[in-house]
Scaffold this motif. Structure first.
Motif, short mmCIF file in Angstrom:
data_model
loop_
_atom_site.label_atom_id
_atom_site.label_comp_id
_atom_site.label_asym_id
_atom_site.label_seq_id
_atom_site.Cartn_x
_atom_site.Cartn_y
_atom_site.Cartn_z
N ALA A 123 -2.08 -2.43 9.38
CA ALA A 123 -2.08 -2.59 10.84
C ALA A 123 -1.33 -3.87 11.15
O ALA A 123 -1.85 -4.97 10.97
N GLY A 124 -0.08 -3.72 11.57
CA GLY A 124 0.78 -4.88 11.82
C GLY A 124 2.18 -4.56 11.36
O GLY A 124 2.76 -3.54 11.73
N GLU A 125 2.75 -5.43 10.51
CA GLU A 125 4.08 -5.20 9.97
C GLU A 125 4.03 -5.22 8.45
O GLU A 125 3.34 -6.05 7.86
N GLY A 126 4.78 -4.30 7.85
CA GLY A 126 4.78 -4.23 6.40
C GLY A 126 6.14 -3.87 5.84
O GLY A 126 6.83 -3.00 6.37
N THR A 127 6.52 -4.56 4.77
CA THR A 127 7.73 -4.24 4.01
C THR A 127 7.31 -3.95 2.58
O THR A 127 6.74 -4.82 1.90
N LEU A 128 7.55 -2.72 2.14
CA LEU A 128 7.13 -2.28 0.82
C LEU A 128 8.36 -1.89 0.01
O LEU A 128 9.18 -1.09 0.46
#
Length: 379
Positions: free
Chosen positions: A303-308
């Motif tokens: 919940a928010g921002e993610g870089t995977l």
């Protein structure tokens, strides 16, 4: 340095609380606190001497005593007694706490820049046990930096309601920094973050392990509030919580690299990792066999921002989003990620439709991005 001893009405032998037994490593007999020194002719072992000033650069810390504190002013103090008696030790001046191999009853109030150094061959050789009676390393800022190296923090319990009953292994609040390297956080218990609980403290954990920790609420291994945290070469296994079986990050940021998040469990949100209104960067990490029995997110709830990047989601389970659950309005980019064996689906993207969201099926080396509740395959 001021040493404050607060005697507790509890068993002073951590082994009796179930802490791991440690083999005799040749250190002095720890059953008798009067016999922790060397021969009486040695000033370090003279029971009448509690502090010496000496060159500590090449000291064999385990010859004369069990636990010694070397202040930055050059004064060395034998603090073994507090590790045998069940007393809190307060460190309010900078220096290094040298802990020799064995299992020691440890509750330390850190009120200055402190290094905790274990002198065993591995972290398992030097066990600092809370004896299920309190937090092992309690940091209240501003203190500078707490560095912890080559020890096991075992059976700490977050009991202090002023601390939100968080942090059995390490609790840090305020303008401070936590650096943990080659540390095992095991069998700790707390309301939140039983292994590690930080609030405003910048945190870096390297080559470490969180195993068999239990939280009544958030973050079965670690909980991060309003802070930046980095985990590199860290393993999270068999941790349990209501939300976030391994890790929770609230209103902060986390970087997780070269790590393993496996076999953790929650009863509500996120069997593995839950980030809430936070930023996550994760790469070269395996998220596997994490379970959430009731709600959203088996492996990761974002919940928010993610870089995977190059993250593997395998055999995770939840009613929705077995591998990855993308919360409303979250922004996610996943590059060369792999999905296999996740139940009920690999990815669930929550939206405001009547169906409540969209299920996606991933594959090996799959890349996609999500924004405004819409996901697009980029390769």
């Amino acid at each position: 340095m001021t040493m404050t001893f607060l005697l507790l009405a509890c068993d002073t032998n951590p082994a009796d609380s179930g802490a791991a037994e440690t083999a005799d490593t040749g250190s002095p007999d720890t059953a008798d606190s009067a016999d922790t020194g060397a021969e009486s002719g040695d000033s370090a072992g003279d029971s009448g001497d509690t502090a010496d000033t000496a060159d500590t650069s090449e000291t064999d810390w385990c010859t004369a005593s069990v636990v010694q504190f070397a202040g930055s002013d050059g004064v060395v103090e034998d603090v073994t007694a507090s590790f045998l008696s069940g007393a809190y030790l307060t460190l309010d001046a900078p220096g290094t706490l040298h802990v020799c191999p064995g299992t020691w009853y440890s509750r330390v109030l850190v009120r200055a820049a402190i290094v905790v150094e274990g002198h065993g061959a591995t972290p398992a050789d030097t066990v600092m046990s809370g004896g299920e009676s309190g937090t092992i390393l309690d940091v209240l800022g501003p203190v500078g930096t707490l560095e912890v190296r080559n020890v096991t923090l075992d059976r700490g319990v977050g009991l202090d309601v002023d601390h939100n009953s968080g942090g059995g292994g390490i609790y840090c609040e305020g303008e401070g920094t936590v650096l943990a390297e080659d540390v095992v956080f095991s069998n700790n218990f707390a309301n939140d973050g039983p292994g590690l609980y930080v609030r405003y403290c910048e945190t870096t954990v390297t080559r470490s392990e969180f195993v068999d920790n239990i939280a009544e609420d958030d973050g079965g291994a670690a909980t991060i509030w309003y802070a930046n945290a980095a985990f590199d070469e860290v393993t999270f296994t068999r941790n349990t919580a209501l939300d976030g079986g391994a890790l929770c990050v609230f209103y902060g940021s986390a970087t997780v690299t070269n790590s393993v998040i496996e076999g953790n469990q929650s009863e509500h949100f996120a069997g593995g990792v839950w980030t809430n209104e936070s930023t996550l960067f994760m790469s070269d990490t395996r998220i596997a066999d994490n379970h959430n029995t009731v709600d959203n997110g088996g492996g990761l709830l974002l919940a928010g921002e993610g870089t995977l990047e190059r993250v593997t989601f395998e055999d995770n389970e939840a009613p929705r989003g077995g591998g990855l659950f993308v919360y409303y309005e979250s922004i996610v980019t996943c590059t060369n990620c792999s999905f296999a064996g996740n139940v009920a689906e690999d990815v669930y993207v929550a939206d405001y439709s009547s169906a409540g969201g969209v299920s996606l099926t991933g594959s090996d080396d799959w890349s996609f991005s999500c924004a405004s509740n819409v996901c697009t395959t980029t390769e």
